[in-house]
Write a protein that holds these residues in place. Structure first.
Motif, short mmCIF file in Angstrom:
data_model
loop_
_atom_site.label_atom_id
_atom_site.label_comp_id
_atom_site.label_asym_id
_atom_site.label_seq_id
_atom_site.Cartn_x
_atom_site.Cartn_y
_atom_site.Cartn_z
N ARG A 109 -10.25 1.58 8.75
CA ARG A 109 -9.91 0.54 7.48
C ARG A 109 -9.20 0.35 6.45
O ARG A 109 -8.78 -0.06 5.48
CB ARG A 109 -11.55 -0.49 6.87
CG ARG A 109 -11.78 -1.38 6.57
CD ARG A 109 -12.82 -2.32 6.40
NE ARG A 109 -13.25 -1.23 5.90
CZ ARG A 109 -15.25 -1.88 5.89
NH1 ARG A 109 -15.61 -2.54 6.92
NH2 ARG A 109 -15.80 -0.68 5.03
N TYR A 151 -5.91 -1.03 3.73
CA TYR A 151 -6.52 -1.64 2.30
C TYR A 151 -5.38 -0.55 1.76
O TYR A 151 -4.88 -1.08 0.38
CB TYR A 151 -7.47 -0.46 1.76
CG TYR A 151 -8.52 -1.08 0.97
CD1 TYR A 151 -8.02 -2.39 -0.07
CD2 TYR A 151 -8.16 0.16 -0.03
CE1 TYR A 151 -8.56 -2.65 -1.16
CE2 TYR A 151 -7.95 -0.40 -1.17
CZ TYR A 151 -8.41 -1.52 -2.36
OH TYR A 151 -9.07 -1.37 -3.28
N ASN A 197 -3.71 -1.98 -1.50
CA ASN A 197 -5.21 -2.19 -2.54
C ASN A 197 -5.00 -3.28 -2.63
O ASN A 197 -5.67 -4.01 -3.86
CB ASN A 197 -5.30 -1.35 -2.90
CG ASN A 197 -4.89 0.49 -3.31
OD1 ASN A 197 -5.48 0.68 -1.70
ND2 ASN A 197 -4.67 1.14 -4.49
N PRO A 198 -4.96 -4.53 -1.99
CA PRO A 198 -5.22 -5.94 -2.44
C PRO A 198 -6.41 -6.28 -3.37
O PRO A 198 -7.59 -6.28 -3.10
CB PRO A 198 -5.14 -7.23 -1.49
CG PRO A 198 -4.66 -5.89 0.11
CD PRO A 198 -4.97 -4.25 -0.19
N TRP A 231 -9.10 -7.85 -1.72
CA TRP A 231 -9.70 -7.12 -0.26
C TRP A 231 -11.12 -7.74 -0.14
O TRP A 231 -12.03 -7.36 -1.15
CB TRP A 231 -9.58 -6.53 0.07
CG TRP A 231 -9.64 -5.46 0.96
CD1 TRP A 231 -10.98 -4.90 1.48
CD2 TRP A 231 -8.93 -4.87 2.03
NE1 TRP A 231 -11.30 -3.82 2.32
CE2 TRP A 231 -9.26 -4.00 2.54
CE3 TRP A 231 -7.69 -5.23 2.13
CZ2 TRP A 231 -9.45 -4.04 3.88
CZ3 TRP A 231 -7.14 -4.41 3.77
CH2 TRP A 231 -7.47 -4.01 4.68
N LYS A 232 -11.64 -7.93 0.76
CA LYS A 232 -13.55 -8.27 0.69
C LYS A 232 -13.39 -7.73 2.55
O LYS A 232 -13.14 -8.31 3.86
CB LYS A 232 -13.98 -9.54 0.81
CG LYS A 232 -13.43 -10.38 -0.23
CD LYS A 232 -14.43 -9.90 -1.90
CE LYS A 232 -14.08 -10.18 -2.25
NZ LYS A 232 -13.58 -10.06 -4.09
N ASN A 233 -14.35 -6.79 2.49
CA ASN A 233 -15.02 -6.08 3.54
C ASN A 233 -16.07 -7.05 4.04
O ASN A 233 -17.15 -7.16 3.71
CB ASN A 233 -15.45 -4.76 3.72
CG ASN A 233 -14.86 -3.72 3.00
OD1 ASN A 233 -13.49 -4.23 3.46
ND2 ASN A 233 -15.29 -2.90 2.81
N ALA A 274 -12.19 -7.07 7.77
CA ALA A 274 -11.88 -7.83 6.31
C ALA A 274 -11.03 -8.93 5.85
O ALA A 274 -10.73 -8.92 7.07
CB ALA A 274 -11.70 -5.57 5.67
N PHE A 276 -7.95 -10.32 3.33
CA PHE A 276 -7.90 -10.66 2.24
C PHE A 276 -6.40 -11.92 2.44
O PHE A 276 -5.83 -11.37 3.32
CB PHE A 276 -7.24 -8.95 1.64
CG PHE A 276 -5.24 -8.02 2.52
CD1 PHE A 276 -4.45 -8.60 2.02
CD2 PHE A 276 -5.78 -7.61 3.54
CE1 PHE A 276 -3.63 -7.99 2.65
CE2 PHE A 276 -4.96 -7.61 4.01
CZ PHE A 276 -3.61 -7.78 4.15
N ARG A 285 -2.74 -13.35 0.90
CA ARG A 285 -1.18 -12.50 0.51
C ARG A 285 -0.48 -13.27 0.11
O ARG A 285 -0.12 -14.33 1.34
CB ARG A 285 -0.65 -11.68 0.48
CG ARG A 285 0.53 -10.92 0.72
CD ARG A 285 1.32 -9.55 0.56
NE ARG A 285 0.51 -8.91 -0.28
CZ ARG A 285 0.29 -7.15 0.41
NH1 ARG A 285 0.83 -7.01 1.65
NH2 ARG A 285 -0.55 -6.32 -0.45
#
Length: 138
Positions: free
Chosen positions: A36, A40, A45-46, A49-51, A67, A69, A71
């Motif tokens: 994972r 990322y 490294n957005p 980003w949330k796990n 995860a 994210f 964009r």
């Protein structure tokens, strides 16, 4: 566990000898976390980003994505296929398929082998999907 390097866990005597106060427990999910994290880093490294996110729409479907994210205004759901049974992946993909009928998102998988990549791509036909293998990053 070995993943190109050795990981050692200290017992109580070892921690006392090196004056370590932090207890670290063994986990079978180390490889999952590494895979994972590879994504990322690969996606820059957005910030968003949330796990382990509950992703979905009421009355349609929900999945727990490894995860999520955003964009360019598009959500990306990340799934790690490390030791998962393919039947579990199939069930998850069907939920993503239901969601794709009412919202747009990109689905990103990372898996362990080219064979599993091909299986995931076949199951995800019709979805906006990208499938990587761990070897793509190492």
């Amino acid at each position: 566990m070995t993943d190109g390097e050795k990981i050692y866990y200290l017992n109580k005597a070892g921690r006392e000898r090196v004056q370590c106060r932090k207890l670290r427990k063994k986990t079978t999910q180390v490889r999952h976390y590494i895979m994972r994290n590879d994504l990322y880093i690969a996606f820059g490294n957005p910030f968003s980003w949330k796990n382990e996110v509950k992703f979905g729409i009421e009355d349609v479907a929900f999945v727990i994505a490894d995860a999520v994210f955003e964009r360019d205004g598009i959500y990306h759901a990340v799934e790690v296929d490390h030791t998962q049974k393919m039947s579990k992946n199939r069930t998850k993909i069907e939920k993503y398929r239901k969601l794709s009928k009412v919202t747009s998102f990109k689905l990103i998988w990372i898996t362990t082998t080219d064979y599993r990549r091909k299986q995931l791509l076949k199951m995800c036909e019709g979805l906006d999907v990208t499938v990587f293998t761990a070897a793509d990053f190492h």
